[in-house]
Design a protein around this motif. Structure first.
Motif, PDB file in Angstrom:
ATOM      1  N   GLY A 195      31.414  35.262  36.674  1.00  0.00           N
ATOM      2  CA  GLY A 195      30.457  36.033  37.478  1.00  0.00           C
ATOM      3  C   GLY A 195      30.950  37.440  37.749  1.00  0.00           C
ATOM      4  O   GLY A 195      30.182  38.406  37.657  1.00  0.00           O
ATOM      5  N   MET A 196      32.224  37.568  38.072  1.00  0.00           N
ATOM      6  CA  MET A 196      32.796  38.888  38.339  1.00  0.00           C
ATOM      7  C   MET A 196      32.793  39.729  37.059  1.00  0.00           C
ATOM      8  O   MET A 196      32.496  40.916  37.089  1.00  0.00           O
ATOM      9  CB  MET A 196      34.226  38.757  38.886  1.00  0.00           C
ATOM     10  CG  MET A 196      34.863  40.087  39.201  1.00  0.00           C
ATOM     11  SD  MET A 196      36.530  39.946  39.846  1.00  0.00           S
ATOM     12  CE  MET A 196      37.396  39.323  38.407  1.00  0.00           C
ATOM     13  N   ARG A 197      33.114  39.103  35.940  1.00  0.00           N
ATOM     14  CA  ARG A 197      33.123  39.815  34.656  1.00  0.00           C
ATOM     15  C   ARG A 197      31.728  40.338  34.335  1.00  0.00           C
ATOM     16  O   ARG A 197      31.559  41.466  33.880  1.00  0.00           O
ATOM     17  CB  ARG A 197      33.623  38.870  33.554  1.00  0.00           C
ATOM     18  CG  ARG A 197      33.947  39.576  32.260  1.00  0.00           C
ATOM     19  CD  ARG A 197      34.732  38.674  31.332  1.00  0.00           C
ATOM     20  NE  ARG A 197      34.066  37.438  31.005  1.00  0.00           N
ATOM     21  CZ  ARG A 197      33.252  37.283  29.964  1.00  0.00           C
ATOM     22  NH1 ARG A 197      33.010  38.279  29.148  1.00  0.00           N
ATOM     23  NH2 ARG A 197      32.688  36.115  29.735  1.00  0.00           N
ATOM     24  N   GLU A 198      30.726  39.530  34.615  1.00  0.00           N
ATOM     25  CA  GLU A 198      29.342  39.952  34.378  1.00  0.00           C
ATOM     26  C   GLU A 198      28.947  41.091  35.315  1.00  0.00           C
ATOM     27  O   GLU A 198      28.339  42.078  34.897  1.00  0.00           O
ATOM     28  CB  GLU A 198      28.415  38.750  34.580  1.00  0.00           C
ATOM     29  CG  GLU A 198      26.988  39.017  34.198  1.00  0.00           C
ATOM     30  CD  GLU A 198      26.141  37.766  34.310  1.00  0.00           C
ATOM     31  OE1 GLU A 198      25.140  37.818  35.050  1.00  0.00           O
ATOM     32  OE2 GLU A 198      26.487  36.758  33.669  1.00  0.00           O
ATOM     33  N   GLN A 199      29.312  40.974  36.595  1.00  0.00           N
ATOM     34  CA  GLN A 199      28.965  42.007  37.575  1.00  0.00           C
ATOM     35  C   GLN A 199      29.624  43.345  37.273  1.00  0.00           C
ATOM     36  O   GLN A 199      29.053  44.402  37.557  1.00  0.00           O
ATOM     37  CB  GLN A 199      29.373  41.569  38.984  1.00  0.00           C
ATOM     38  CG  GLN A 199      28.545  40.463  39.547  1.00  0.00           C
ATOM     39  CD  GLN A 199      29.090  39.988  40.886  1.00  0.00           C
ATOM     40  OE1 GLN A 199      29.976  40.587  41.471  1.00  0.00           O
ATOM     41  NE2 GLN A 199      28.534  38.890  41.374  1.00  0.00           N
ATOM     42  N   THR A 200      30.819  43.316  36.722  1.00  0.00           N
ATOM     43  CA  THR A 200      31.552  44.556  36.452  1.00  0.00           C
ATOM     44  C   THR A 200      31.406  45.011  35.002  1.00  0.00           C
ATOM     45  O   THR A 200      31.933  46.061  34.632  1.00  0.00           O
ATOM     46  CB  THR A 200      33.051  44.386  36.771  1.00  0.00           C
ATOM     47  OG1 THR A 200      33.583  43.322  35.986  1.00  0.00           O
ATOM     48  CG2 THR A 200      33.274  44.123  38.253  1.00  0.00           C
TER      49      THR A 200
ATOM     50  N   ARG B  36      35.313  48.469  41.316  1.00  0.00           N
ATOM     51  CA  ARG B  36      36.540  48.173  42.063  1.00  0.00           C
ATOM     52  C   ARG B  36      36.214  47.429  43.354  1.00  0.00           C
ATOM     53  O   ARG B  36      36.923  46.494  43.728  1.00  0.00           O
ATOM     54  CB  ARG B  36      37.317  49.461  42.339  1.00  0.00           C
ATOM     55  CG  ARG B  36      37.856  50.106  41.057  1.00  0.00           C
ATOM     56  CD  ARG B  36      38.839  51.234  41.333  1.00  0.00           C
ATOM     57  NE  ARG B  36      38.401  52.186  42.327  1.00  0.00           N
ATOM     58  CZ  ARG B  36      37.802  53.347  42.065  1.00  0.00           C
ATOM     59  NH1 ARG B  36      37.555  53.695  40.821  1.00  0.00           N
ATOM     60  NH2 ARG B  36      37.465  54.159  43.047  1.00  0.00           N
ATOM     61  N   GLU B  37      35.125  47.811  44.015  1.00  0.00           N
ATOM     62  CA  GLU B  37      34.713  47.122  45.238  1.00  0.00           C
ATOM     63  C   GLU B  37      34.330  45.671  44.958  1.00  0.00           C
ATOM     64  O   GLU B  37      34.608  44.786  45.769  1.00  0.00           O
ATOM     65  CB  GLU B  37      33.554  47.861  45.907  1.00  0.00           C
ATOM     66  CG  GLU B  37      33.976  49.150  46.571  1.00  0.00           C
ATOM     67  CD  GLU B  37      32.799  49.958  47.114  1.00  0.00           C
ATOM     68  OE1 GLU B  37      31.618  49.668  46.772  1.00  0.00           O
ATOM     69  OE2 GLU B  37      33.064  50.905  47.884  1.00  0.00           O
ATOM     70  N   THR B  38      33.707  45.413  43.825  1.00  0.00           N
ATOM     71  CA  THR B  38      33.358  44.036  43.443  1.00  0.00           C
ATOM     72  C   THR B  38      34.624  43.200  43.300  1.00  0.00           C
ATOM     73  O   THR B  38      34.696  42.073  43.805  1.00  0.00           O
ATOM     74  CB  THR B  38      32.547  44.018  42.125  1.00  0.00           C
ATOM     75  OG1 THR B  38      31.311  44.701  42.337  1.00  0.00           O
ATOM     76  CG2 THR B  38      32.286  42.598  41.654  1.00  0.00           C
ATOM     77  N   VAL B  39      35.633  43.728  42.609  1.00  0.00           N
ATOM     78  CA  VAL B  39      36.897  43.000  42.432  1.00  0.00           C
ATOM     79  C   VAL B  39      37.563  42.772  43.784  1.00  0.00           C
ATOM     80  O   VAL B  39      38.051  41.671  44.067  1.00  0.00           O
ATOM     81  CB  VAL B  39      37.836  43.747  41.455  1.00  0.00           C
ATOM     82  CG1 VAL B  39      39.162  43.019  41.322  1.00  0.00           C
ATOM     83  CG2 VAL B  39      37.175  43.897  40.092  1.00  0.00           C
ATOM     84  N   ASP B  40      37.563  43.788  44.637  1.00  0.00           N
ATOM     85  CA  ASP B  40      38.145  43.652  45.977  1.00  0.00           C
ATOM     86  C   ASP B  40      37.442  42.555  46.774  1.00  0.00           C
ATOM     87  O   ASP B  40      38.084  41.733  47.431  1.00  0.00           O
ATOM     88  CB  ASP B  40      38.066  44.978  46.747  1.00  0.00           C
ATOM     89  CG  ASP B  40      38.889  46.094  46.128  1.00  0.00           C
ATOM     90  OD1 ASP B  40      39.811  45.804  45.327  1.00  0.00           O
ATOM     91  OD2 ASP B  40      38.607  47.271  46.435  1.00  0.00           O
TER      92      ASP B  40
END
Length: 143
Positions: free
Chosen positions: A11-16, A125-129
């Motif tokens: 999900g994070m990979r898709e969002q970023t 970066r905010e998504t990863v944080d």
């Protein structure tokens, strides 16, 4: 409900819109870091990476205690990047990584990476944080 690290990383990979994402666990007793979960990986070799404290991308995150960005195009660091295990294994050109804190203790490292040069925007970066904070709440379930 047990949280699935692979789903979170995907999900994070898709969002970023990145090529690769991974979560490493810090073993305080043995003083080493190992990558346990990944999404977008080329193979499963990341599972064999065990890095001592102070080495690689993992060691840099532990030293500074905050998010960091790497770019292969930065000529000052190009030779250093060539020695990073996760960098080599996944053929990364760019990466952004953050620590995963449980209370005051760093328990993991969350990373996104790309196989081409890239500058990570603030929203990425905010998504990863944000994901690192969410993972901290359930890290005990994952380990």
């Amino acid at each position: 409900m047990r949280l699935r690290a692979g789903d979170i990383l995907s999900g994070m990979r898709e969002q970023t819109s990145c090529d690769f994402s991974a979560l490493a666990v810090i073993d305080g007793k043995e003083r080493c870091i190992s990558w346990k979960w990944a999404s977008g990986n080329l193979n499963d070799r990341y599972l064999n990476i065990r890095v001592r404290h102070g080495q690689g991308i993992e060691g840099e995150i532990i030293k500074v205690g905050r998010g960091m960005t790497w770019d292969k195009m930065d000529s000052r660091k190009a030779n250093v990047h060539a020695n990073y295990s996760i960098w080599l294994t996944e053929r990364l050109e760019s990466a952004y990584a953050v620590p995963v804190w449980i209370g005051k203790e760093m328990k993991g490292i969350l990373l996104i990476g790309d196989r081409s040069p890239r500058i990570y925007e603030v929203n990425q970066r905010e998504t990863v944080d944000r994901v690192a904070t969410e993972l901290a709440d359930s890290m005990e379930d994952l380990i």
